[in-house]
Design an enzyme around this catalytic site. Structure first.
Site, PDB file in Angstrom:
ATOM      1  N   ASP A   3      -2.478  13.797  -2.813  1.00 51.96           N
ATOM      2  CA  ASP A   3      -1.901  12.849  -3.770  1.00 51.96           C
ATOM      3  C   ASP A   3      -2.729  12.714  -5.043  1.00 51.96           C
ATOM      4  O   ASP A   3      -2.204  12.331  -6.090  1.00 51.96           O
ATOM      5  CB  ASP A   3      -1.755  11.467  -3.134  1.00 51.96           C
ATOM      6  N   GLY A  46      -6.081   5.419   2.778  1.00 57.72           N
ATOM      7  CA  GLY A  46      -6.096   4.702   4.044  1.00 57.72           C
ATOM      8  C   GLY A  46      -7.336   5.011   4.863  1.00 57.72           C
ATOM      9  O   GLY A  46      -7.923   4.122   5.492  1.00 57.72           O
TER      10      GLY A  46
END
Length: 464
Positions: free
Chosen positions: A199, A170
């Site tokens: 992640d 993001g």
């Protein structure tokens, strides 16, 4: 992909002599190979080998340091090493290049939107001297996008010509939007993305700083849970829910718990493999026929064959985040309840949740060292007049572990997800194979103890 896919444009030609001395400068035509497996880099039909532009100091730069103003922000979820990147960017800009003003933008992209009334702070060498000892982010963070036109207006008003955006997918998408708006206005502002996410799901880069420390935490906690679960000698199923929406890198790190002093987890369930509740129950029953205590690591994002998340089968209300994604929670509890109903066993569900990203007391020294590397590479990319690019880590070898940094256009990374190769998962889809261990083990090596106050790790406090 073609060789031209990784070509990088610049704001202009670097013509200013670098103020940095006593360094081995990198040639402008220096590249690093995209693949580390030699079978993948043999060119076919006369095509060029895929390479990144190698990061590193050049003997000429684009931005005049004496007239430069830089800004740094962190956005998205926290991960270990954020303060290390902030520190190294600040020190490199101010100490090595003599940039007089470095701003810390508070609370991510919100800090570039006047609507939120967040005041930027000037970062000095003294300000960042000890922040690497602290958890969290000294600049704070926020989620979600802000209007790029407003953010670029803010950059122009503050006379900023270098912006460093630290975070995951993001954050990189936000950096790309800003870089595109800068390009439309024909402004000489370098926008550099610095991948930092637990992640580990960003394409092109070998791995993301932050993942190594989170993986170390997950593996350590799994060892401790296994020790706890085996003391009673009764039938017991412990299901541990680990972060990972569509990519199972963190859950796979549970496999690293296996060693001379630990038999490891009994099953690993990843989003990369379609999941059925019936198949899961059968595997648990088969394992419990061999041993009483069963410990399972399951990704929060495991999906049914029809594409639904397993957690959607539970009674838990599924909220959405700032990007419109369903918040995934309750997978372990749902599966534990199913095991309790269908099998003759006690169960326990554990959800690691935010502990995976904020446990600074288990940081990997390799991870933190690479945080410094990508921070320095980001500064060098900006000084070269690059914009709309992200720093990448390129693995040279596993044994011994070696890597270099490169740069690639952000659009080659953002909006794409890197998943675990299915060939790294065993035939029963319950454990990881040797290629994963070769990949992940180097990233968790060595320790960096935190700074303690009154017997507890000291953390940054962002007072509201």
């Amino acid at each position: 992909m073609k060789h031209t896919d990784f070509a990088i444009e610049r704001l202009g030609t670097p013509t200013i002599a670098s103020p940095v001395r006593n360094l081995d400068f990198v040639r402008d035509d220096a590249n690093v190979v995209f693949y580390k497996d030699t079978r993948d880099i043999i060119p076919a039909n006369g095509e060029q080998i895929l390479t990144f532009e190698q990061a590193g100091p050049r003997d000429t730069i684009y931005h005049d340091p004496s007239w430069s103003r830089a800004a740094i922000l962190t956005a998205g979820g926290l991960c270990p090493g954020l303060n290390d990147v902030i520190k190294f960017i600040t020190r490199t800009l101010r100490t090595q290049y003599g940039v007089p003003v470095v701003y810390g933008i508070p609370y991510g992209y919100r800090g570039l939107n006047p609507e939120f009334k967040h005041e930027p702070r000037i970062l000095t060498e003294a300000d960042v001297d000890h922040i690497h000892e602290d958890g969290g982010s000294v600049l704070g963070s926020s989620r979600g996008r802000q209007p790029e036109k407003i953010m670029v207006d803010t950059l122009a008003r503050m006379n900023i010509n270098m912006l460093f955006c630290i975070g995951g997918d993001g954050t990189l998408r936000g950096a790309h939007a800003i870089a595109e708006e800068v390009r439309r206005r024909n402004m000489a502002i370098s926008v550099i993305g610095i991948p930092k996410t637990i992640d580990n799901d960003l394409m092109v880069t070998d791995h993301t700083p932050g993942y190594g420390s989170a993986a170390k935490f997950v593996a350590t906690v799994m060892k401790e849970i296994i020790c706890d679960a085996t003391v009673y000698g009764t039938n017991y199923v412990t299901i541990v829910e680990v972060m990972g929406r569509n990519a199972g890198w963190l859950t796979a790190a549970s496999a690293l718990a296996k060693g001379e002093d630990c038999e490891g987890v009994d099953m690993i369930c990843l989003p990369e493999i379609p999941f059925t509740v019936e198949g899961f129950i059968k595997k648990v029953a088969d394992i419990q026929n061999r041993k009483k205590s069963v410990v399972i690591a399951v990704s929060e994002g495991v999906k049914l064959p029809d594409g639904r998340y397993v957690c959607e089968l539970s009674d838990t209300v599924q909220d959405v985040d700032s990007f419109g994604h369903k918040k995934l929670t309750g997978t372990a509890q749902f599966l534990a309840n199913e095991c309790a109903k269908r099998l003759n066993t006690k169960t326990r569900a554990i959800e690691l949740s935010t502990l995976q990203r904020c446990s600074g007391h288990l940081t990997s020294r390799t991870d933190i060292t690479e945080a410094y590397q990508v921070g320095g590479a980001a500064v060098l990319a900006a000084k070269q007049g690059k914009s709309g690019v992200a720093v990448t880590i390129v693995r040279i070898s596993d044994k011994p572990y070696q890597c270099k940094t490169g740069t690639v256009e952000i659009e080659k990374i953002a909006n794409l997800e890197k998943k675990i190769p299915v060939s790294w998962i065993n035939d029963t889809h319950t454990d990881m194979l040797e290629p994963f261990y070769d990949y992940a083990r180097p990233l968790i090596q060595a320790e960096l103890p935190p700074f303690y106050v009154n017997g507890l790790p000291y953390h940054i406090s962002n007072k509201q």
